[in-house]
Motif scaffolding. Structure first.
Motif, PDB file in Angstrom:
ATOM      1  N   GLU A 179      -6.118   6.463  -1.647  1.00 30.65           N
ATOM      2  CA  GLU A 179      -6.067   5.392  -0.639  1.00 30.65           C
ATOM      3  C   GLU A 179      -6.722   4.103  -1.151  1.00 30.65           C
ATOM      4  O   GLU A 179      -6.222   3.006  -0.905  1.00 30.65           O
ATOM      5  N   VAL A 197      -4.343   2.510  -3.891  1.00 32.13           N
ATOM      6  CA  VAL A 197      -3.173   1.760  -3.417  1.00 32.13           C
ATOM      7  C   VAL A 197      -3.576   0.512  -2.615  1.00 32.13           C
ATOM      8  O   VAL A 197      -2.812  -0.455  -2.571  1.00 32.13           O
ATOM      9  N   HIS A 233       0.848  -1.194   0.000  1.00 33.62           N
ATOM     10  CA  HIS A 233       0.000   0.000   0.000  1.00 33.62           C
ATOM     11  C   HIS A 233       0.890   1.253   0.000  1.00 33.62           C
ATOM     12  O   HIS A 233       0.710   2.150  -0.825  1.00 33.62           O
ATOM     13  N   GLU A 234       1.861   1.299   0.895  1.00 31.10           N
ATOM     14  CA  GLU A 234       2.744   2.479   0.981  1.00 31.10           C
ATOM     15  C   GLU A 234       3.641   2.577  -0.257  1.00 31.10           C
ATOM     16  O   GLU A 234       3.921   3.686  -0.733  1.00 31.10           O
ATOM     17  N   HIS A 259       1.731   4.468  -2.827  1.00 33.65           N
ATOM     18  CA  HIS A 259       1.823   5.931  -2.689  1.00 33.65           C
ATOM     19  C   HIS A 259       3.142   6.435  -3.282  1.00 33.65           C
ATOM     20  O   HIS A 259       3.181   7.470  -3.955  1.00 33.65           O
ATOM     21  N   HIS A 282      -9.214   8.011   3.889  1.00 37.17           N
ATOM     22  CA  HIS A 282      -9.405   6.571   3.685  1.00 37.17           C
ATOM     23  C   HIS A 282     -10.898   6.256   3.646  1.00 37.17           C
ATOM     24  O   HIS A 282     -11.699   6.934   4.297  1.00 37.17           O
TER      25      HIS A 282
HETATM   26 ZN   LIG Z   1      -2.266   5.244   2.420  1.00 35.92          ZN
END
Ligand SMILES: [Zn+2]
Length: 251
Positions: free
Chosen positions: A144, A147, A125-126, A129, A192
């Motif tokens: 959000e 990802v 997920h990160e 970004h 989110h």
């Molecule tokens: Zn995030």
């Protein structure tokens, strides 16, 4: 034993690029691990899961700027574009383990395994970004959600048992929603989606990746037949769109 990563691309990239250099040799920018908390390192370093995941990312994707995965950071989980760092604090890991302890009380090995699965989801997920930032990848809708989708795709498409890992990540969203209590106004304007929505979206990705294999999971999630069918199309589009968007990023 570490998780096997099932991609020919990875095998080829690992053979051709033993030092992780970019295909054109123009950049050695890559993702690097920094263990900055002894407790975190003592718990997870020996498992090799983060090293394997980082090797996979470096073998598969290139970077504009080197990025540090700081395991045991003060803050996070987050991606900080100013410092080119992905931060995951040890406290996040312990929180995840304690949430899974509600699900599987007394089975520490299972709690730890589930927590590792969700931490890999968090890493991907990160990374999402970071790749959006570094390569100026267009995002329509919430970044959000986008990802989260990438994390599902990387787990399901590249990892043995990746679907089960994504299911465990979804379970964490369900546990966090129970932990949160009554919804507040801020939950609706947060960047989110709600934890409940992140749970259902991730379950939909898994169901959509193999509707026959995960028909029971669809029923467990409470999806109607129509919703389970639409998950197949949504997941195919998700895989295809990320494949297109990551074309300039792939080694
Ligand atoms: Zn995030």
């Amino acid at each position: 034993m570490s998780k096997m990563i099932q991609t020919i691309l990875f095998a080829i990239a690992a053979m051709v690029l033993p030092c992780g250099a970019a295909a054109d040799g123009s950049s050695n920018a890559r993702l690097q691990i920094e263990w900055s908390d002894e407790k975190f390192a003592a718990e997870l370093k020996a498992s090799g899961v983060f090293e394997d995941a980082v090797d996979f990312i470096n073998a598969t994707f290139r970077f504009e700027r080197s990025l540090v995965l700081q395991l045991g950071a003060q803050d996070g989980p987050l991606y900080d574009p100013r410092q080119d760092v992905i931060q995951i604090p040890y406290e996040f890991y312990t929180k995840v383990v304690s949430l899974f302890a509600q699900l599987e009380p007394g089975d520490e090995a299972i709690e730890k395994e589930f927590a590792i699965d969700t931490l890999l989801h968090t890493l991907f997920h990160e990374y999402g970004h970071a790749v959006i930032d570094q390569f100026e990848i267009p995002v329509l809708g919430r970044e959000e959600d986008a990802v989260d989708g990438l994390a599902s795709v990387l787990l399901i498409e590249y990892y043995d048992n990746g679907a089960e890992m994504a299911i465990n990540a979804a379970e964490l969203f369900a546990l966090e929603s129970e932990d949160r209590g009554t919804l507040q106004e801020e939950d609706f304007w947060d960047e989110h989606s709600l934890d409940e929505q992140r749970y259902y979206s991730t379950m939909c990705h898994v169901v959509g990746s193999d509707a026959a294999e995960y028909s029971e999971l669809a029923a467990l999630a409470g999806f109607s037949e129509e919703r389970a069918e639409s998950c197949v199309f949504e997941y195919q589009q998700l895989v295809s769109d990320w494949d297109k968007l990551l074309t300039p990023v792939r080694r």
